[in-house]
Design a protein around this motif. Structure first.
Motif, PDB file in Angstrom:
ATOM      1  N   ALA A   6       1.052  -1.110  -0.057  1.00  0.00           N
ATOM      2  CA  ALA A   6      -0.081  -0.205   0.058  1.00  0.00           C
ATOM      3  C   ALA A   6       0.689   1.146   0.196  1.00  0.00           C
ATOM      4  CB  ALA A   6      -0.833  -0.122   1.127  1.00  0.00           C
ATOM      5  N   TYR A   7       0.352   2.436  -0.548  1.00  0.00           N
ATOM      6  CA  TYR A   7       0.861   4.021   0.001  1.00  0.00           C
ATOM      7  C   TYR A   7      -0.325   4.364  -0.158  1.00  0.00           C
ATOM      8  CZ  TYR A   7      -0.505   4.406  -5.665  1.00  0.00           C
ATOM      9  OH  TYR A   7      -1.937   4.270  -6.576  1.00  0.00           O
ATOM     10  N   ARG A   8       0.054   5.915   0.802  1.00  0.00           N
ATOM     11  CA  ARG A   8      -1.069   6.801   0.825  1.00  0.00           C
ATOM     12  C   ARG A   8       0.246   8.153  -0.401  1.00  0.00           C
ATOM     13  NH1 ARG A   8      -0.747  10.325   6.047  1.00  0.00           N
ATOM     14  NH2 ARG A   8      -2.650  11.940   5.832  1.00  0.00           N
ATOM     15  N   VAL A   9      -1.112   8.656  -0.744  1.00  0.00           N
ATOM     16  CA  VAL A   9      -0.353  10.136  -1.365  1.00  0.00           C
ATOM     17  C   VAL A   9      -1.635  10.932  -0.489  1.00  0.00           C
ATOM     18  CG1 VAL A   9      -1.892   9.322  -3.536  1.00  0.00           C
ATOM     19  CG2 VAL A   9      -0.820  10.717  -3.307  1.00  0.00           C
ATOM     20  N   TRP A  10      -0.889  11.873  -0.287  1.00  0.00           N
ATOM     21  CA  TRP A  10      -1.563  13.864  -0.272  1.00  0.00           C
ATOM     22  C   TRP A  10      -1.185  14.959  -0.704  1.00  0.00           C
ATOM     23  CZ3 TRP A  10       1.563  11.088   3.674  1.00  0.00           C
ATOM     24  CH2 TRP A  10       2.877  12.086   3.340  1.00  0.00           C
ATOM     25  N   ALA A  11      -2.211  16.212  -1.821  1.00  0.00           N
ATOM     26  CA  ALA A  11      -1.598  16.800  -1.784  1.00  0.00           C
ATOM     27  C   ALA A  11      -0.797  17.620  -0.652  1.00  0.00           C
ATOM     28  CB  ALA A  11      -2.654  17.804  -2.171  1.00  0.00           C
ATOM     29  N   LEU A  12       0.222  18.997  -0.842  1.00  0.00           N
ATOM     30  CA  LEU A  12       0.677  19.976   0.054  1.00  0.00           C
ATOM     31  C   LEU A  12       0.377  21.388   0.150  1.00  0.00           C
ATOM     32  CD1 LEU A  12       3.480  19.303   2.736  1.00  0.00           C
ATOM     33  CD2 LEU A  12       4.623  20.095   1.097  1.00  0.00           C
ATOM     34  N   PRO A  13      -0.359  21.270   1.175  1.00  0.00           N
ATOM     35  CA  PRO A  13      -0.641  22.359   1.264  1.00  0.00           C
ATOM     36  C   PRO A  13       0.001  23.425   1.651  1.00  0.00           C
ATOM     37  CG  PRO A  13      -1.895  21.323   3.098  1.00  0.00           C
ATOM     38  CD  PRO A  13      -0.856  20.745   1.875  1.00  0.00           C
ATOM     39  N   ALA A 193      -0.061   9.604 -10.497  1.00  0.00           N
ATOM     40  CA  ALA A 193      -1.106   9.089  -9.127  1.00  0.00           C
ATOM     41  C   ALA A 193      -1.160  10.466  -7.595  1.00  0.00           C
ATOM     42  CB  ALA A 193       0.170   8.451  -7.655  1.00  0.00           C
ATOM     43  N   GLY A 194       0.041  11.865  -8.012  1.00  0.00           N
ATOM     44  CA  GLY A 194      -0.334  12.883  -7.745  1.00  0.00           C
ATOM     45  C   GLY A 194      -1.036  14.108  -8.359  1.00  0.00           C
ATOM     46  N   ASP A 195      -1.560  13.342  -9.671  1.00  0.00           N
ATOM     47  CA  ASP A 195      -2.105  14.827  -9.861  1.00  0.00           C
ATOM     48  C   ASP A 195      -3.726  14.217  -9.423  1.00  0.00           C
ATOM     49  OD1 ASP A 195      -2.563  16.915 -12.381  1.00  0.00           O
ATOM     50  OD2 ASP A 195      -3.612  14.758 -13.054  1.00  0.00           O
ATOM     51  N   LEU A 196      -3.481  12.852  -9.097  1.00  0.00           N
ATOM     52  CA  LEU A 196      -5.483  12.512  -9.078  1.00  0.00           C
ATOM     53  C   LEU A 196      -5.388  14.039  -7.300  1.00  0.00           C
ATOM     54  CD1 LEU A 196      -5.502   8.833  -8.888  1.00  0.00           C
ATOM     55  CD2 LEU A 196      -6.824  10.385 -10.390  1.00  0.00           C
ATOM     56  N   VAL A 197      -4.698  13.750  -6.558  1.00  0.00           N
ATOM     57  CA  VAL A 197      -4.751  15.032  -5.121  1.00  0.00           C
ATOM     58  C   VAL A 197      -4.391  16.201  -5.734  1.00  0.00           C
ATOM     59  CG1 VAL A 197      -4.905  12.690  -4.036  1.00  0.00           C
ATOM     60  CG2 VAL A 197      -2.514  13.817  -4.581  1.00  0.00           C
ATOM     61  N   LYS A 198      -3.593  16.254  -6.563  1.00  0.00           N
ATOM     62  CA  LYS A 198      -3.198  17.690  -7.018  1.00  0.00           C
ATOM     63  C   LYS A 198      -4.441  18.744  -7.360  1.00  0.00           C
ATOM     64  CE  LYS A 198       0.479  17.475  -9.168  1.00  0.00           C
ATOM     65  NZ  LYS A 198       1.397  17.984  -9.770  1.00  0.00           N
ATOM     66  N   GLY A 199      -4.559  18.102  -8.623  1.00  0.00           N
ATOM     67  CA  GLY A 199      -5.735  18.360  -9.559  1.00  0.00           C
ATOM     68  C   GLY A 199      -4.946  19.821 -10.237  1.00  0.00           C
ATOM     69  N   LYS A 200      -5.886  20.304 -11.532  1.00  0.00           N
ATOM     70  CA  LYS A 200      -5.220  21.528 -12.053  1.00  0.00           C
ATOM     71  C   LYS A 200      -5.629  23.178 -11.701  1.00  0.00           C
ATOM     72  CE  LYS A 200      -3.982  18.095 -14.683  1.00  0.00           C
ATOM     73  NZ  LYS A 200      -2.801  17.419 -14.695  1.00  0.00           N
ATOM     74  N   PRO A 205       0.240  22.242  -6.218  1.00  0.00           N
ATOM     75  CA  PRO A 205       1.268  21.904  -6.963  1.00  0.00           C
ATOM     76  C   PRO A 205       2.148  20.420  -6.973  1.00  0.00           C
ATOM     77  CG  PRO A 205       1.570  24.361  -6.018  1.00  0.00           C
ATOM     78  CD  PRO A 205       0.265  23.800  -5.372  1.00  0.00           C
ATOM     79  N   VAL A 206       1.952  20.226  -5.406  1.00  0.00           N
ATOM     80  CA  VAL A 206       2.850  19.467  -4.836  1.00  0.00           C
ATOM     81  C   VAL A 206       2.473  18.887  -3.969  1.00  0.00           C
ATOM     82  CG1 VAL A 206       4.847  18.915  -3.529  1.00  0.00           C
ATOM     83  CG2 VAL A 206       4.564  21.005  -4.503  1.00  0.00           C
ATOM     84  N   ALA A 207       2.580  17.099  -4.308  1.00  0.00           N
ATOM     85  CA  ALA A 207       2.134  16.126  -3.563  1.00  0.00           C
ATOM     86  C   ALA A 207       3.272  15.501  -2.877  1.00  0.00           C
ATOM     87  CB  ALA A 207       1.170  15.011  -5.032  1.00  0.00           C
ATOM     88  N   VAL A 208       2.751  14.959  -2.168  1.00  0.00           N
ATOM     89  CA  VAL A 208       3.831  13.433  -2.062  1.00  0.00           C
ATOM     90  C   VAL A 208       3.428  12.351  -1.503  1.00  0.00           C
ATOM     91  CG1 VAL A 208       5.199  12.821   0.565  1.00  0.00           C
ATOM     92  CG2 VAL A 208       4.637  15.078   0.452  1.00  0.00           C
ATOM     93  N   VAL A 209       4.195  11.289  -1.793  1.00  0.00           N
ATOM     94  CA  VAL A 209       3.685   9.966  -2.212  1.00  0.00           C
ATOM     95  C   VAL A 209       4.753   9.173  -0.669  1.00  0.00           C
ATOM     96  CG1 VAL A 209       3.857   7.069  -3.116  1.00  0.00           C
ATOM     97  CG2 VAL A 209       2.891   9.656  -4.090  1.00  0.00           C
ATOM     98  N   ARG A 210       4.256   8.571   0.189  1.00  0.00           N
ATOM     99  CA  ARG A 210       4.505   7.333   1.115  1.00  0.00           C
ATOM    100  C   ARG A 210       4.432   6.258   0.984  1.00  0.00           C
ATOM    101  NH1 ARG A 210       4.612  10.656   6.688  1.00  0.00           N
ATOM    102  NH2 ARG A 210       5.859  11.551   5.573  1.00  0.00           N
TER     103      ARG A 210
END
Length: 446
Positions: A6-13, A193-200, A205-210
């Motif tokens: 598994a992995y986790r992905v989140w956008a960085l506010p 994967a990052g684009d799914l949480v960053k959006g257009k 503009p930055v996402a993190v995958v862990r």
């Protein structure tokens, strides 16, 4: 369940509007350490939208004419449909409009891609290591359309500290079958994967995958090395790209590639490729819905030698009859050796099946001219198609001067008229530069 992959992905506010000169690594570090966020850890991978790098690096340029900016960034047009252009840009990326973007930038300006996205990724990785003491991977992303698939997705255009490709060739699948062609584009999968949480348009503009630390290379200097070649490794070499051109561009490229080749290698010629070229040849226009082309393929060395020897003997006899000296005859015969040097010969023939017969000679002569023109169109199609197969060719007229000999040696019907011979093979040397011709010099408008 905790031991399942598994992995986790989140956008960085918290990334502010970026301006020229900003340090992206410091902006990311500040946002990542804000209260309530999980921070960054060794093995994390950051997906960074290229737009903020372009702004920080001063890649915002005045461009009232976006097309001019695209021209400046493009090195090759791949396909064109109306105003839309798919081009190869100076980074080797094939994409719409060379990556020139007029969104999220002030009116009258456009954003160009970062000068060197791999280097940009290395600077961010180094900056985060120096600031936070973490070993992370960095992927610079941009939005691409894809052949044969609707919709857009983010892909990697720059990377550092990430194994961008996972080469599985040489291994086996779960059933023991060998894997001969499987190379996974890991960096592109991370970008998507990052684009799914960053959006257009969400300002993230930055996402993190862990959870995927196995794709991050060990800590060390950020120079490209084994396992960390940067996103440039994702760009397919031209020689391996089977889909390098769009349809109309492929035709123009093949026409440009069609050059007369007089020196060939000994490499054998694929008869299938020649037959595919014949299939293209017989699509040429012809009068009265006829098919005036026949192609005789000389695939054996014996048939080629037998024909060329007979043609040489007939030519020498003609030259002697015309009073040429033996020295002059020998020199002319040597000039005709291009056919002997080729590993494959094709004799295109004209047939007049379906032609009309008229009561006066003038109209009959014009009728034959129409068929000769059609034969030439067929041979031109043939030569261009050979070029598309990466085969060189030389169309030599010699069989036209001894048609009876050619028909006899090859056992052809009496009504087949040989229209020269085409030498086919792989060019032994690169052709010289084609002289530039101004098309306007050949055009008359009324």
């Amino acid at each position: 369940m905790s031991d399942l992959p598994a992995y986790r992905v989140w956008a960085l506010p918290g990334i502010p509007e970026v301006r020229t000169g900003d340090d992206i690594a410091k902006l990311i570090a500040s946002a990542a350490t804000a209260e309530g966020l999980p921070g960054l850890a060794d093995g994390d991978v950051l997906m960074v939208t290229s737009k903020i790098l372009s702004k920080a690096e001063g890649r915002v340029v005045r461009a009232d004419d976006r097309e001019a900016a695209i021209d400046a960034e493009a090195v090759r047009v791949v396909a064109r449909r109306g105003p839309l252009r798919i081009v190869e840009n100076r980074l080797g990326l094939v994409m719409a409009a060379a990556g020139v973007d007029a969104s999220n930038t002030p009116a009258g300006t456009v954003l160009l891609l970062p000068e060197d996205p791999d280097a940009s990724a290395r600077r961010i990785r180094t900056g985060l290591r120096d600031t936070l003491g973490v070993n992370v991977g960095v992927v610079v992303t941009d939005t691409f359309g894809r052949p044969w698939r609707s919709g857009l997705t983010d892909v990697a255009i720059g990377a550092a500290g990430v194994r961008v490709l996972d080469d599985l060739r040489g291994g086996t699948d779960a059933h023991g079958n060998p894997l001969n062609a499987t190379v996974v584009a890991t960096a592109d999968e991370l970008a998507a994967a990052g684009d799914l949480v960053k959006g257009k348009a969400s300002g993230l503009p930055v996402a993190v995958v862990r959870g995927l630390s196995h794709v991050v290379v060990s800590e060390g200097d950020d120079a490209p090395r084994d396992g960390d070649a940067g996103a440039r490794a994702l760009v397919r070499d031209a020689a391996d790209d089977m889909f390098r051109l769009g349809t109309s561009e492929a035709v123009r490229e093949a026409v440009t590639l069609r050059r007369t080749v007089r020196e060939f290698t000994d490499d054998p010629v694929d008869g299938g490729a020649v037959r595919r070229a014949v299939a293209a040849a017989v699509t040429a226009p012809a009068p009265h819905h006829t098919t005036p082309w026949r192609f005789v393929l000389l695939e054996s060395a014996e048939s080629r030698v037998r024909l060329l020897d007979a043609m040489r003997d007939a030519w020498i006899a003609d030259l002697r009859g015309d009073g040429f000296s033996e020295e002059n005859i020998a020199r002319r015969v040597r000039r005709g050796d291009v056919l002997r040097k080729a590993p494959y010969l094709v004799v295109p023939c004209l047939v007049m099946d379906g032609s009309h017969t008229y009561p006066d000679a003038r109209r009959n002569a014009s009728e034959r001219e129409m068929f000769v023109v059609a034969a030439g169109a067929g041979v031109q199609n043939f030569l261009v198609a050979l070029a598309g197969e990466r085969l060189g060719s030389a169309w030599v007229s010699s069989t036209m001067f001894c048609r009876d000999v050619v028909r006899e040696v090859l056992g052809l019907p009496a009504d087949w008229d040989p229209m020269g011979a085409v030498a086919v093979g792989r060019a032994a040397v690169s052709p010289s530069e084609r002289p530039v011709r101004d098309a306007a010099a050949f055009v008359t408008v009324r």
